[in-house]
Design an enzyme around this catalytic site. Structure first.
Site, PDB file in Angstrom:
ATOM      1  N   CYS A   1       0.875  -1.175   0.000  1.00  0.00           N
ATOM      2  CA  CYS A   1       0.000   0.000   0.000  1.00  0.00           C
ATOM      3  C   CYS A   1       0.914   1.227   0.000  1.00  0.00           C
ATOM      4  O   CYS A   1       2.043   1.154  -0.501  1.00  0.00           O
ATOM      5  CB  CYS A   1      -0.950  -0.032   1.197  1.00  0.00           C
ATOM      6  SG  CYS A   1      -0.108   0.017   2.785  1.00  0.00           S
TER       7      CYS A   1
ATOM      8  N   ARG B   1      -2.273  -0.535   5.424  1.00  0.00           N
ATOM      9  CA  ARG B   1      -3.361  -1.244   4.727  1.00  0.00           C
ATOM     10  C   ARG B   1      -2.901  -2.591   4.193  1.00  0.00           C
ATOM     11  O   ARG B   1      -3.660  -3.553   4.203  1.00  0.00           O
ATOM     12  CB  ARG B   1      -3.910  -0.390   3.575  1.00  0.00           C
ATOM     13  CG  ARG B   1      -4.759   0.778   4.057  1.00  0.00           C
ATOM     14  CD  ARG B   1      -5.189   1.669   2.922  1.00  0.00           C
ATOM     15  NE  ARG B   1      -4.049   2.468   2.476  1.00  0.00           N
ATOM     16  CZ  ARG B   1      -4.054   3.280   1.423  1.00  0.00           C
ATOM     17  NH1 ARG B   1      -5.139   3.402   0.686  1.00  0.00           N
ATOM     18  NH2 ARG B   1      -2.991   3.983   1.117  1.00  0.00           N
TER      19      ARG B   1
END
Length: 117
Positions: free
Chosen positions: A77, A82
């Site tokens: 990410c 994430r």
């Protein structure tokens, strides 16, 4: 546990890899490279041959079911938060070989690694 969202925790069965090692692993056969950022972030620049599957979208789990659980999956990410969540979710779904890019796309860019737009 109020601060746990800021701390990147390692998930058993997920390898956290620096940009150089990640780049070497990307060239292995049958690697599935997944950018888990938003489509808007993806179009601004991404790793070569990456597929965009946004981990924050409602259909993330549905989309990753099209991947081969037996083949290596590499995720990243922007900074690493994430992708850690995505890696954990992939592990829960039965994926066996997961590599997460430490420091994410930001680290990759800072090391002048190749980017596609």
């Amino acid at each position: 546990m109020a601060f746990s969202s800021c701390i990147k925790k390692s998930v058993e069965g997920v390898v956290l890899s620096d940009a150089t090692t990640f780049e070497k692993k990307m060239s292995a056969p049958n690697v599935q490279l997944i950018d888990v950022r938003t489509p808007e972030e993806f179009v601004e620049g991404h790793l070569p041959k990456a597929v965009n599957i946004d981990v924050t979208s409602d259909d993330f789990e549905t989309k990753v079911t099209s991947l081969d659980k037996e083949q290596p999956v590499m995720v990243y990410c922007k900074m690493g938060g994430r992708s850690a969540k995505a890696a954990e979710k992939l592990k829960e779904l039965g994926f066996k070989n997961i590599t997460d890019l430490d420091g994410g796309f930001s680290n990759w860019s800072n090391e002048n690694k190749p980017i596609e737009k």
